[in-house]
Design an enzyme around this catalytic site. Structure first.
Site, PDB file in Angstrom:
ATOM      1  N   GLU A 145       0.073  -2.671 -11.259  1.00 54.17           N
ATOM      2  CA  GLU A 145       0.913  -3.859 -11.134  1.00 54.17           C
ATOM      3  C   GLU A 145       1.524  -4.183 -12.497  1.00 54.17           C
ATOM      4  O   GLU A 145       1.055  -3.695 -13.535  1.00 54.17           O
ATOM      5  CB  GLU A 145       0.055  -5.048 -10.677  1.00 54.17           C
ATOM      6  CG  GLU A 145      -0.550  -4.886  -9.304  1.00 54.17           C
ATOM      7  CD  GLU A 145       0.488  -4.713  -8.217  1.00 54.17           C
ATOM      8  OE1 GLU A 145       1.302  -5.612  -8.014  1.00 54.17           O
ATOM      9  OE2 GLU A 145       0.488  -3.646  -7.569  1.00 54.17           O
ATOM     10  N   VAL A 204       9.290   0.729  -7.278  1.00 52.37           N
ATOM     11  CA  VAL A 204       9.499   0.857  -5.830  1.00 52.37           C
ATOM     12  C   VAL A 204      10.981   0.664  -5.483  1.00 52.37           C
ATOM     13  O   VAL A 204      11.555   1.422  -4.697  1.00 52.37           O
ATOM     14  CB  VAL A 204       8.634  -0.172  -5.061  1.00 52.37           C
ATOM     15  CG1 VAL A 204       8.874  -0.055  -3.561  1.00 52.37           C
ATOM     16  CG2 VAL A 204       7.160   0.035  -5.388  1.00 52.37           C
ATOM     17  N   LYS A 251       2.234  -8.297  -1.734  1.00 49.93           N
ATOM     18  CA  LYS A 251       0.970  -8.781  -1.147  1.00 49.93           C
ATOM     19  C   LYS A 251       0.563 -10.125  -1.718  1.00 49.93           C
ATOM     20  O   LYS A 251      -0.119 -10.910  -1.068  1.00 49.93           O
ATOM     21  CB  LYS A 251      -0.145  -7.750  -1.340  1.00 49.93           C
ATOM     22  CG  LYS A 251      -0.346  -7.299  -2.771  1.00 49.93           C
ATOM     23  CD  LYS A 251       0.083  -5.876  -2.955  1.00 49.93           C
ATOM     24  CE  LYS A 251       0.367  -5.584  -4.412  1.00 49.93           C
ATOM     25  NZ  LYS A 251       0.639  -4.219  -4.707  1.00 49.93           N
ATOM     26  N   GLY A 272       0.354   1.454   0.951  1.00 56.65           N
ATOM     27  CA  GLY A 272       1.490   2.354   0.681  1.00 56.65           C
ATOM     28  C   GLY A 272       1.838   3.111   1.950  1.00 56.65           C
ATOM     29  O   GLY A 272       2.127   2.507   2.994  1.00 56.65           O
ATOM     30  N   VAL A 328       0.331  -3.211   1.889  1.00 52.94           N
ATOM     31  CA  VAL A 328      -1.046  -2.696   1.983  1.00 52.94           C
ATOM     32  C   VAL A 328      -1.010  -1.197   2.259  1.00 52.94           C
ATOM     33  O   VAL A 328      -0.371  -0.753   3.211  1.00 52.94           O
ATOM     34  CB  VAL A 328      -1.830  -3.380   3.127  1.00 52.94           C
ATOM     35  CG1 VAL A 328      -3.287  -2.913   3.134  1.00 52.94           C
ATOM     36  CG2 VAL A 328      -1.784  -4.886   3.006  1.00 52.94           C
ATOM     37  N   LYS A 385      -4.803  -7.639  -0.542  1.00 56.26           N
ATOM     38  CA  LYS A 385      -4.583  -6.725   0.581  1.00 56.26           C
ATOM     39  C   LYS A 385      -5.612  -6.972   1.683  1.00 56.26           C
ATOM     40  O   LYS A 385      -5.285  -6.925   2.878  1.00 56.26           O
ATOM     41  CB  LYS A 385      -4.652  -5.275   0.086  1.00 56.26           C
ATOM     42  CG  LYS A 385      -3.488  -4.919  -0.828  1.00 56.26           C
ATOM     43  CD  LYS A 385      -3.709  -3.606  -1.534  1.00 56.26           C
ATOM     44  CE  LYS A 385      -2.522  -3.237  -2.408  1.00 56.26           C
ATOM     45  NZ  LYS A 385      -2.820  -2.145  -3.335  1.00 56.26           N
ATOM     46  N   ASP A 395      -5.871  -7.569  -6.678  1.00 56.76           N
ATOM     47  CA  ASP A 395      -4.894  -6.854  -5.839  1.00 56.76           C
ATOM     48  C   ASP A 395      -5.566  -6.406  -4.532  1.00 56.76           C
ATOM     49  O   ASP A 395      -5.011  -6.589  -3.439  1.00 56.76           O
ATOM     50  CB  ASP A 395      -4.343  -5.639  -6.606  1.00 56.76           C
ATOM     51  CG  ASP A 395      -3.362  -4.832  -5.782  1.00 56.76           C
ATOM     52  OD1 ASP A 395      -2.197  -5.237  -5.671  1.00 56.76           O
ATOM     53  OD2 ASP A 395      -3.775  -3.793  -5.218  1.00 56.76           O
ATOM     54  N   GLY A 406       3.282   4.703 -12.484  1.00 56.05           N
ATOM     55  CA  GLY A 406       3.842   3.656 -11.613  1.00 56.05           C
ATOM     56  C   GLY A 406       2.879   3.150 -10.554  1.00 56.05           C
ATOM     57  O   GLY A 406       3.304   2.625  -9.525  1.00 56.05           O
TER      58      GLY A 406
HETATM   59  N1  HSE Z   1      -1.155  -1.663  -7.991  1.00 50.97           N
HETATM   60  C1  HSE Z   1      -1.281  -1.305  -6.627  1.00 50.97           C
HETATM   61  C2  HSE Z   1      -2.333  -0.210  -6.505  1.00 50.97           C
HETATM   62  C3  HSE Z   1       0.055  -0.812  -6.142  1.00 50.97           C
HETATM   63  O1  HSE Z   1      -2.667   0.388  -7.523  1.00 50.97           O
HETATM   64  O2  HSE Z   1      -2.818   0.029  -5.424  1.00 50.97           O
HETATM   65  C4  HSE Z   1       0.138  -0.622  -4.645  1.00 50.97           C
HETATM   66  O3  HSE Z   1      -0.076  -1.819  -3.954  1.00 50.97           O
END
Ligand code: HSE
Length: 577
Positions: A431, A267, A347, A376, A374, A446, A442, A428
């Protein structure tokens, strides 16, 4: 009755000078989208391409077919519409191109200087039911016999004003390389001219010096239609309408914002590239990295292995995109204590320490923004906050982790789990520690952030019941796909009279369901309001460009609030507290 505000934005060749300017147009579009608007982006040909195409046509001499000339020139606008659409897609913002045929833009009169006379309003409304943005090539229409026609020099302004009027848009803004209309040409005098806040159509026609097409101004006047002229990222448009003139009292501060960047990974590098593209707006004071040996264009003199140097640098804003709990949390804390604004996509930190950090930001009179944490490029926090404030939230449900969604789609195709995860890491999405994607934490982080905005108070991620997909039978996903079902890792929240209940876990959904249509790294949130409506927010939720887009939207909010007299409204609108 539309359930969303509609804005028409027009990007001319003075703003789209080359393909390198497309991200700036995307930032502008996203700014409106995340404020809850649907956007129609009307584009001119990029840079000099209309002149170049005209020269190519003239090479065949005078008296050649006007239809052929119009068709050739129209390729300039269709190219730039396609390029803008690609740039939007890369940024994760859902959109579609409606060219003059799909838009049904009919014209009358001379082929090269025609008048618009109608569009297919329902085609636009259908597209905007599910998408945030419609891209329209300006300047071009179709005669009754289906042949291509042009709306005259500067005709993209006319397309924008006409389309906005036909649709009853809430706002029509022509984005120019000057911030509105001045009482006289700034280049013609030593004295700084005043800039109009409001002016009449007649004054605009007299004063804009061709910046706005006369035909567009006359069409607006005939229809008593107000529209704006402004630069990119502006809060100070000149509104052209039937009211008496008013002027802005001060010029906006145009000093670059000093930004310290923590992280230049997936990012961070995206954010760096966006910031570096606007040296007139952003001065980067330092970049905290893990390795200084890099071949990605980051300037060596700005790189440091010591992130504290970035926080201590002469910056007004710290952007934290290193991820993880430590030292990110201490760095954010130190920056806020030093009176610097902080933007983060973290987050983990905000879901655990948001309460303390928000209070610290408030005590120090600075902003703490985290839109990128949260969804993207799906502006989930903003939409949930708006609905919570107006209609109230009864329940939320959605796909908020791109990695698991991507993996589940690959498993459905029969790809082995390890290979699918490696692919998500390569792209990409995952995490640093991908177990936090797979085990649902994750998504839980969020959901905790969404719960805070939806219902107030604090929901700790540990209070969220959580099942991941790490043990979910891959063969079952494949089997389900054959039976017309998709598996989705859903985050759900119910805000009932007995309190807030939240959980994360895999569920089977029908192939036609909106969550099944949420493919790969896309995210989608279904919001049930207290007043009985269902609202969807969609967009790419993981990866460099979607997350960098959300971070940049926060950066632009800070930028505007730092420099304009009317920024307070926008600041409140864009702030997530
Ligand atoms: N690892 C997270 C996902 C990245 O795959 O949603 C974006 O928050």
């Amino acid at each position: 009755m539309r359930s969303y505000p509609l804005t028409v934005l027009k990007f001319g060749s003075s703003v789209l000078r080359s393909e390198a300017d497309l991200p700036a147009a995307v930032h502008e579009i996203y700014r409106w989208v995340r404020n809850g608007h649907r956007v129609i982006a009307v584009v001119s040909a990029i840079g000099n391409s209309t002149e170049e195409l005209l020269a190519r046509a003239h090479a065949f001499g005078q008296g050649v077919s006007e239809h052929a000339v119009a068709t050739l020139l129209a390729t300039g606008e269709s190219t730039s519409a396609a390029l803008l659409s690609l740039a939007l897609d890369r940024a994760g913002i859902p959109g579609v191109i409606l060219d003059e045929v799909r838009l049904g833009l009919r014209t009358r009169g001379p082929v090269l200087n025609s008048e618009p006379c109608g569009i297919d309003v329902s085609a636009v409304e259908r597209a905007l039911e599910t998408l945030s943005v419609v891209v329209v090539p300006g300047f071009v229409g179709r005669q009754d016999d289906g042949t291509v026609s042009l709306l005259g020099r500067g005709g993209t302004d006319l397309t924008a004003v006409f389309v906005a009027h036909q649709l009853g848009a809430d706002c029509c803004r022509l984005i120019k390389d000057v911030d509105g209309i001045f009482e006289y040409d700034p280049a013609s005098s030593e004295r700084q001219p005043r800039r109009y806040r409001i002016l009449t159509w007649a004054d605009a026609d007299r004063l804009s010096g061709g910046i706005v097409q006369s035909k567009a101004i006359h069409l607006a006047e005939r229809n008593n239609f107000a529209f704006e002229v402004a630069a990119l990222n502006s809060d100070q448009p000149s509104l052209i309408c039937g009211q008496p003139a008013e002027f802005y009292e001060q010029q906006p501060d145009s000093k670059p914002l000093r930004v310290g960047l923590l992280g230049a990974g997936t990012v961070g590098l995206g954010v760096y590239r966006y910031l570096a593209a606007h040296p007139e707006r952003f001065h980067i004071t330092g970049i905290g990295v893990r390795h200084r040996e890099r071949a990605d264009g980051t300037p060596r003199e700005l790189l440091t292995l010591n992130p504290w140097e970035v926080v201590d640098s002469d910056c007004e804003l710290v952007v934290e995109v290193i991820g993880g709990l430590w030292p990110a949390k201490e760095l954010i804390e130190a920056a806020l204590k030093a009176g610097k604004h902080v933007i983060t996509a973290n987050k983990l930190v905000i879901s655990h320490w948001g309460h303390e950090l928000r209070a610290l930001a408030a005590r120090n009179g600075v902003q703490l923004l985290y839109s990128g944490a949260v969804g993207g490029a799906a502006p989930m926090l903003e939409q949930v906050r708006r609905i919570a404030e107006t209609r109230g939230i009864r329940a939320l449900s959605g796909v908020v982790n791109g990695t698991t969604n991507f993996i589940l789609d690959r498993l459905a195709d029969g790809m082995p789990r390890d290979e699918a995860l490696r692919e998500a890491q390569r792209l990409g999405f995952a995490e640093l520690d991908p177990t936090t994607d797979l085990d649902g934490s994750d998504a839980a982080h969020k959901l905790a952030l969404l719960a805070h905005v939806a219902c107030g108070g604090g929901l700790h991620p540990n209070q969220i019941e959580r099942t991941g997909i790490e043990h979910f039978d891959a063969e079952a996903v494949h089997e389900a796909a054959r039976a017309g079902l998709s598996v989705r890792l859903l985050a759900t929240l119910a805000n009932g009279s007995d309190g807030v209940r939240a959980c994360v876990g895999p569920q089977f959904v029908d192939r036609d369901h909106v969550f099944a249509q949420t493919r790969n790294e896309e995210n989608c949130l279904e919001i049930h309001t207290q007043t009985g409506e269902v609202v969807y927010v969609r967009g790419k939720g993981a990866g460099r460009w979607p997350t960098a887009e959300a971070v940049m939207a926060d950066v632009f909010d800070v930028c505007r609030s730092a420099r304009t007299e009317v920024a307070e409204d926008y600041l409140t609108a864009g702030r997530v507290l």
